[in-house]
Design an enzyme around this catalytic site. Structure first.
Site, mmCIF file in Angstrom:
data_model
loop_
_atom_site.group_PDB
_atom_site.id
_atom_site.type_symbol
_atom_site.label_atom_id
_atom_site.label_comp_id
_atom_site.label_asym_id
_atom_site.label_seq_id
_atom_site.Cartn_x
_atom_site.Cartn_y
_atom_site.Cartn_z
ATOM 1 N N GLN A 113 0.874 -1.139 -0.076
ATOM 2 C CA GLN A 113 0.035 -0.031 -0.054
ATOM 3 C C GLN A 113 0.883 1.307 0.062
ATOM 4 O OE1 GLN A 113 -3.429 -0.794 3.104
ATOM 5 N NE2 GLN A 113 -1.758 -2.112 3.516
ATOM 6 N N ASN A 114 2.269 0.843 0.168
ATOM 7 C CA ASN A 114 3.119 2.063 0.108
ATOM 8 C C ASN A 114 3.315 2.856 -1.034
ATOM 9 O OD1 ASN A 114 3.162 1.577 2.876
ATOM 10 N ND2 ASN A 114 5.199 0.569 2.936
ATOM 11 N N HIS A 125 -1.674 1.585 -4.057
ATOM 12 C CA HIS A 125 -1.989 2.806 -4.013
ATOM 13 C C HIS A 125 -0.948 3.993 -4.615
ATOM 14 C CE1 HIS A 125 -3.816 1.886 0.267
ATOM 15 N NE2 HIS A 125 -4.715 1.472 -0.894
HETATM 16 P P1 OAD Z 1 -1.626 3.108 8.995
HETATM 17 O O1 OAD Z 1 -0.737 4.292 9.440
HETATM 18 O O2 OAD Z 1 -2.799 2.936 8.947
HETATM 19 O O3 OAD Z 1 -1.020 1.926 9.979
HETATM 20 C C1 OAD Z 1 0.499 1.473 10.172
HETATM 21 C C2 OAD Z 1 0.617 0.186 10.924
HETATM 22 O O4 OAD Z 1 2.059 0.184 11.004
HETATM 23 C C3 OAD Z 1 0.029 0.263 12.381
HETATM 24 O O5 OAD Z 1 -0.854 -0.834 12.530
HETATM 25 C C4 OAD Z 1 1.347 0.359 13.359
HETATM 26 O O6 OAD Z 1 1.080 -0.474 14.430
HETATM 27 C C5 OAD Z 1 2.206 -0.513 12.325
HETATM 28 N N1 OAD Z 1 3.690 -0.295 12.734
HETATM 29 C C6 OAD Z 1 4.377 0.946 13.174
HETATM 30 N N2 OAD Z 1 5.635 0.546 13.213
HETATM 31 C C7 OAD Z 1 5.794 -0.671 12.909
HETATM 32 C C8 OAD Z 1 7.108 -1.291 12.629
HETATM 33 N N3 OAD Z 1 8.047 -0.816 12.864
HETATM 34 N N4 OAD Z 1 6.829 -2.649 11.963
HETATM 35 C C9 OAD Z 1 5.564 -3.294 11.879
HETATM 36 N N5 OAD Z 1 4.545 -2.308 11.790
HETATM 37 C C10 OAD Z 1 4.585 -1.273 12.463
HETATM 38 O O7 OAD Z 1 -0.892 2.553 7.461
HETATM 39 P P2 OAD Z 1 -1.431 1.696 6.473
HETATM 40 O O8 OAD Z 1 -2.093 0.485 7.107
HETATM 41 O O9 OAD Z 1 -0.301 1.406 5.377
HETATM 42 O O10 OAD Z 1 -3.544 5.353 1.866
HETATM 43 O O11 OAD Z 1 -2.438 2.689 5.845
HETATM 44 C C11 OAD Z 1 -3.131 2.317 4.618
HETATM 45 C C12 OAD Z 1 -3.417 3.472 3.865
HETATM 46 O O12 OAD Z 1 -4.084 4.371 4.501
HETATM 47 C C13 OAD Z 1 -2.293 4.175 3.136
HETATM 48 O O13 OAD Z 1 -1.609 3.539 2.255
HETATM 49 C C14 OAD Z 1 -2.737 5.438 2.921
HETATM 50 C C15 OAD Z 1 -3.548 5.753 3.957
HETATM 51 O O14 OAD Z 1 -4.610 6.702 3.984
HETATM 52 C C16 OAD Z 1 -3.605 6.317 0.633
HETATM 53 O O15 OAD Z 1 -2.950 7.279 0.797
HETATM 54 C C17 OAD Z 1 -4.512 5.875 -0.515
#
Ligand code: OAD
Length: 252
Positions: free
Chosen positions: A101-102, A119
């Site tokens: 998603q990155n 994305h």
């Molecule tokens: P989020 O910011 O929603 O979630 C990030 C996740 O990473 C959380 O569950 C954290 O607990 C976890 N995390 C933090 N540090 C970590 C580490 N060192 N190792 C493993 N996990 C860790 O980000 P996404 O789930 O990627 O979309 O968000 C999805 C989408 O929402 C993004 O692609 C973006 C956003 O709106 C668009 O821009 C279209």
């Protein structure tokens, strides 16, 4: 057998493995996530003002400047052990598909040759009107949104904004892979954003063992999933090392 050993044993017998990554996989590279309290981008910025087609139509230069800042952040960042471990997994496993998603390009910089980008990418641009792709090198990033030489529309980053559909080919490749996988690794994603959040459930229903790697329990965990609590940059290299050890033990 503990969670980690179950994952190793499933990976060793799997013909097809899928990994889905989210912002957490790049957190240890210093790239901010979206939803973490205090540090997440959406805790500091309003997505309605920066990440929607309407926001871009209202104020293309503001949106342009914000994405230019994000691009400069990711260009200064380096891939971390989690990105490198995923690139290595692709070399070690018979068939492996990486879905992200990155938009930061760090998987590719770590050596992952094929990445399904759900994305979009901060490094690609296109016209907001006629969709013509436009190359904009980081060193020649204009301060304001340029206009398309073909139609005069504003050039935008080729990322998915709220309210927009995901790129069709990437989406269907991701769901196909999720249905075929025997192991589905969901790494560093809060599991809150659809349709990506559904991939794990679809994969599980099709018979995969779903494994979440995250310091906090994600929202899309289902019964039967394995949760490995911790940072991706620590857990993924452990998985790789353990896979190699078990391989050697079995060869003896
Ligand atoms: P989020 O910011 O929603 O979630 C990030 C996740 O990473 C959380 O569950 C954290 O607990 C976890 N995390 C933090 N540090 C970590 C580490 N060192 N190792 C493993 N996990 C860790 O980000 P996404 O789930 O990627 O979309 O968000 C999805 C989408 O929402 C993004 O692609 C973006 C956003 O709106 C668009 O821009 C279209």
């Amino acid at each position: 057998m503990n969670g980690l050993e179950r994952v190793i044993s499933a990976l060793r017998s799997a013909q097809f493995v899928v990994a889905l990554t989210g912002a957490g996989v790049s957190a240890e590279s210093g790239v901010p996530t979206f939803r973490q309290a205090q540090t997440g981008l959406w805790a500091q910025f309003d997505p309605a003002e920066l990440a929607t087609p309407e926001a871009f139509a209202r104020n293309p230069d503001r949106v342009w400047a914000w994405y230019a800042w994000r691009r400069s952040l990711v260009e200064q960042a380096e891939p971390n052990p989690a990105h490198r471990a995923l690139a290595e997994l692709a070399r070690r496993l018979p068939r492996f598909t990486l879905i992200t998603q990155n938009v930061d390009g760090l998987h590719q910089r770590a050596g992952s040759a094929e990445v399904i980008e759900l994305h979009g990418s901060l490094q690609r641009y296109r016209c907001a009107i006629c969709a013509t792709p436009v190359a904009i090198p980081a060193e020649a990033h204009p301060p304001r949104s340029p206009v398309c030489v073909r139609c005069g529309g504003h050039i935008r980053p080729d990322v998915v904004w709220f309210g927009e559909p995901l790129p069709e080919a990437a989406l269907s490749a991701a769901f196909d892979a999720a249905r075929r996988a025997q192991v589905f690794l969901s790494i560093g994603t809060s599991g809150l954003v659809e349709p990506a959040a559904s991939l794990a459930r679809v994969s599980s229903r099709a018979g995969a063992l779903v494994v979440h790697v995250n310091p906090e329990q994600p929202a899309n965990m289902s019964a039967g999933d394995i949760y490995l609590c911790g940072r991706a940059g620590e857990i993924l290299p452990i998985i790789l090392a353990r896979l190699a050890e078990v391989g050697q033990e079995n060869a003896r």
